[in-house]
Write an enzyme that holds these catalytic residues in place. Structure first.
Site, short mmCIF file in Angstrom:
data_model
loop_
_atom_site.label_atom_id
_atom_site.label_comp_id
_atom_site.label_asym_id
_atom_site.label_seq_id
_atom_site.Cartn_x
_atom_site.Cartn_y
_atom_site.Cartn_z
N GLY A 34 0.86 -1.18 0.00
CA GLY A 34 0.00 0.00 0.00
C GLY A 34 0.90 1.23 0.00
O GLY A 34 2.12 1.11 -0.18
N GLU A 55 3.62 -8.40 -1.99
CA GLU A 55 2.20 -8.03 -1.89
C GLU A 55 1.35 -9.24 -2.27
O GLU A 55 1.57 -9.87 -3.29
CB GLU A 55 1.92 -6.84 -2.83
CG GLU A 55 0.45 -6.48 -3.01
CD GLU A 55 -0.27 -6.16 -1.71
OE1 GLU A 55 0.15 -5.24 -1.00
OE2 GLU A 55 -1.26 -6.87 -1.39
N GLY A 123 -1.43 -2.61 7.03
CA GLY A 123 -2.64 -1.85 7.30
C GLY A 123 -2.73 -1.42 8.74
O GLY A 123 -1.96 -1.90 9.59
N ASP A 163 -8.79 8.62 11.41
CA ASP A 163 -8.61 7.22 11.02
C ASP A 163 -9.62 6.28 11.66
O ASP A 163 -9.90 5.20 11.14
CB ASP A 163 -7.21 6.74 11.42
CG ASP A 163 -6.13 7.26 10.49
OD1 ASP A 163 -6.45 8.07 9.60
OD2 ASP A 163 -4.95 6.85 10.66
N HIS A 297 4.33 27.53 -19.90
CA HIS A 297 5.39 26.69 -20.45
C HIS A 297 6.74 27.20 -19.98
O HIS A 297 6.94 28.41 -19.93
CB HIS A 297 5.29 26.74 -21.97
CG HIS A 297 6.37 25.99 -22.67
ND1 HIS A 297 6.33 24.62 -22.83
CD2 HIS A 297 7.53 26.42 -23.23
CE1 HIS A 297 7.42 24.24 -23.47
NE2 HIS A 297 8.17 25.31 -23.72
C1 LIG Z 1 3.92 5.66 7.82
C2 LIG Z 1 2.69 6.48 7.56
C3 LIG Z 1 2.74 7.44 6.59
C4 LIG Z 1 1.62 8.24 6.35
N1 LIG Z 1 1.71 9.19 5.38
C5 LIG Z 1 0.64 9.96 5.15
C6 LIG Z 1 0.72 10.97 4.14
O1 LIG Z 1 1.73 11.15 3.46
N2 LIG Z 1 -0.38 11.74 3.94
C7 LIG Z 1 -1.51 11.56 4.68
O2 LIG Z 1 -2.47 12.30 4.46
N3 LIG Z 1 -1.60 10.61 5.62
C8 LIG Z 1 -0.57 9.81 5.87
N4 LIG Z 1 -0.65 8.83 6.82
C9 LIG Z 1 -1.91 8.69 7.56
C10 LIG Z 1 -2.02 9.73 8.67
O3 LIG Z 1 -0.92 9.60 9.53
C11 LIG Z 1 -3.33 9.50 9.43
O4 LIG Z 1 -4.42 9.52 8.55
C12 LIG Z 1 -3.55 10.57 10.48
O5 LIG Z 1 -2.49 10.58 11.41
C13 LIG Z 1 -4.88 10.32 11.20
O6 LIG Z 1 -5.02 11.20 12.27
P1 LIG Z 1 -5.85 10.77 13.54
O7 LIG Z 1 -5.81 11.93 14.46
O8 LIG Z 1 -7.16 10.21 13.13
O9 LIG Z 1 -5.08 9.53 14.16
P2 LIG Z 1 -3.60 9.44 14.76
O10 LIG Z 1 -2.68 10.42 14.12
O11 LIG Z 1 -3.27 7.99 14.74
O12 LIG Z 1 -3.79 9.93 16.25
C14 LIG Z 1 -4.51 9.18 17.19
C15 LIG Z 1 -3.86 9.44 18.55
O13 LIG Z 1 -4.69 8.88 19.57
C16 LIG Z 1 -3.89 8.25 20.52
N5 LIG Z 1 -4.73 7.27 21.24
C17 LIG Z 1 -5.14 6.04 20.82
N6 LIG Z 1 -5.92 5.46 21.75
C18 LIG Z 1 -6.02 6.34 22.78
C19 LIG Z 1 -6.70 6.34 24.03
N7 LIG Z 1 -7.43 5.30 24.44
N8 LIG Z 1 -6.56 7.42 24.80
C20 LIG Z 1 -5.84 8.49 24.43
N9 LIG Z 1 -5.18 8.55 23.26
C21 LIG Z 1 -5.28 7.49 22.45
C22 LIG Z 1 -2.78 7.62 19.70
O14 LIG Z 1 -1.66 7.35 20.47
C23 LIG Z 1 -2.52 8.73 18.66
O15 LIG Z 1 -1.56 9.66 19.11
C24 LIG Z 1 0.44 8.03 7.09
C25 LIG Z 1 0.38 7.04 8.07
C26 LIG Z 1 1.49 6.26 8.30
C27 LIG Z 1 1.42 5.21 9.36
#
Ligand SMILES: Cc1cc2nc3c(=O)[nH]c(=O)nc-3n(C[C@H](O)[C@H](O)[C@H](O)COP(=O)(O)OP(=O)(O)OC[C@H]3O[C@@H](n4cnc5c(N)ncnc54)[C@H](O)[C@@H]3O)c2cc1C
Length: 318
Positions: A34, A55, A123, A163, A297
């Site tokens: 992915g 993959e 994933g 996410d 261009h």
């Molecule tokens: C290697 C990698 C590369 C990526 N590259 C890109 C990119 O280039 N472009 C892009 O758009 N997206 C990218 N993504 C995806 C992007 O990182 C996520 O979509 C984004 O971080 C989602 O944000 P979020 O706040 O939903 O979740 P997260 O950033 O995962 O934040 C969730 C937070 O909640 C905390 N947490 C979990 N459970 C609990 C709990 N019970 N109590 C308190 N805190 C908790 C976690 O520790 C974490 O800090 C990438 C992801 C990865 C893994």
């Protein structure tokens, strides 16, 4: 993580451990092609590691348009990255100074693979089973939280973004937008629901990928009558200037009205150039609007204008 495996800082890595490496491994096998898998394949190949990308599905970057997968696969192989699609990795074990695994290749042949490091990027899943949601009306779909167009869960006053939400891609800008929608709704301000078909994605490989909207296969599966325009960077002068000819721009459009259904770019700066297509789709511009848009261009994004012209067979440098 794959069932039965535990990540460690030295041999079996996830995207977290790999960023803490202090030396470049001689060899790196990656399970999962992915966005994250192909990005690390590209990065470590350029650092000098011998990279093997495994993959299970028939193609790499499987959520992208099929032709994008094919082009990245071709470019990776040409660069010297070993790509094995339709390949299943099993019997993964640490050997003391590396990792050994048994790979069943696409044709059914089994191969013993030894690698200095193994990166597993198959994933990411939500962690929602132990946070007390069972005491609320919040509904889950395989662990992901169900929300409406304003990011509201089924429990009044509880919103979800990012996410952890069901049905939207796991991307930073999706999380950001969902957060803005939720907060606007909480504050009683006007908000516009997320339009799934206008979420761009950017993959930082060499060549890079930028895409938005439906793939050709998705548009056909949705019963749309479509026209496709494609323009190669081989025929773009800026690509010649910078010496990066891999890739193309592909436009998927509605046949009758010229609605832009999807744009898929692979090539130099693809992740930047997708912006024009996203803005055009948000403004509900048609293929014709983009055909008549003047592109300065020499620029890479002339290829975007040409691809829109190619929808009607009118690209001038093809
Ligand atoms: C290697 C990698 C590369 C990526 N590259 C890109 C990119 O280039 N472009 C892009 O758009 N997206 C990218 N993504 C995806 C992007 O990182 C996520 O979509 C984004 O971080 C989602 O944000 P979020 O706040 O939903 O979740 P997260 O950033 O995962 O934040 C969730 C937070 O909640 C905390 N947490 C979990 N459970 C609990 C709990 N019970 N109590 C308190 N805190 C908790 C976690 O520790 C974490 O800090 C990438 C992801 C990865 C893994």
């Amino acid at each position: 993580m794959l069932p039965g495996l535990t990540p460690d800082p030295e041999f079996i890595l996830t995207n977290i451990e790999i960023l803490n490496l202090t030396t470049v491994p001689k060899s790196l096998a990656i399970i999962g092609a992915g966005a994250v898998g192909v990005e690390f394949a590209s990065i470590f190949h350029r650092f000098g590691s011998k990279v093997t990308l495994l993959e299970m599905l028939p193609r790499i970057v499987p959520v992208e348009d099929e032709e994008i997968s094919k082009e990245l696969d071709r470019a990776f192989r040409k660069a010297g990255i070993r790509v094995e699609t339709g390949a299943k990795a099993e019997n993964i074990r640490k050997t003391g100074n590396g990792v050994a695994l048994t790979v069943t290749l696409a044709g059914g042949k089994k191969e013993e693979l030894e690698t200095d490091k193994l990166l597993v990027v198959v994933g990411r899943k939500p962690i929602t089973d132990d946070i007390g949601l069972e005491t609320t009306r919040v509904e889950l779909d395989r662990g992901f939280i169900k929300v409406d167009q304003r990011q509201q869960t089924a429990e009044p006053g509880v919103y979800a973004i990012g996410d952890v939400v069901a049905g939207t891609p796991q991307l930073a800008h999706v999380a950001t937008r969902e957060g803005m929608i939720a907060v606007a709704h909480i504050a009683g301000k006007p908000e516009q629901p997320l339009n799934r078909n206008r979420i761009p994605s950017a993959t930082y490989t060499e060549p890079g990928i930028g895409s938005v909207g439906m793939t050709e296969a998705q548009a056909r599966a949705a019963g749309r009558k479509i026209k496709v325009g494609k323009f190669p960077f081989l025929a773009n002068s800026k690509a010649t200037i910078i010496g990066q000819h891999d890739g193309f721009v592909k436009v998927v459009a509605d046949e009758q009205y010229g609605e832009i259904l999807g744009v898929h770019i692979i090539g130099p700066q693809a992740f930047e150039m997708i912006a024009e297509a996203v803005a055009a789709m948000e403004a509900e511009a048609t293929v014709e609007t983009l055909m008549h848009t003047i592109h300065a261009h020499p620029n890479l994004y002339e290829a975007v204008g040409e691809a829109f012209n190619a929808v009607y067979g009118l690209a001038i440098n093809a």
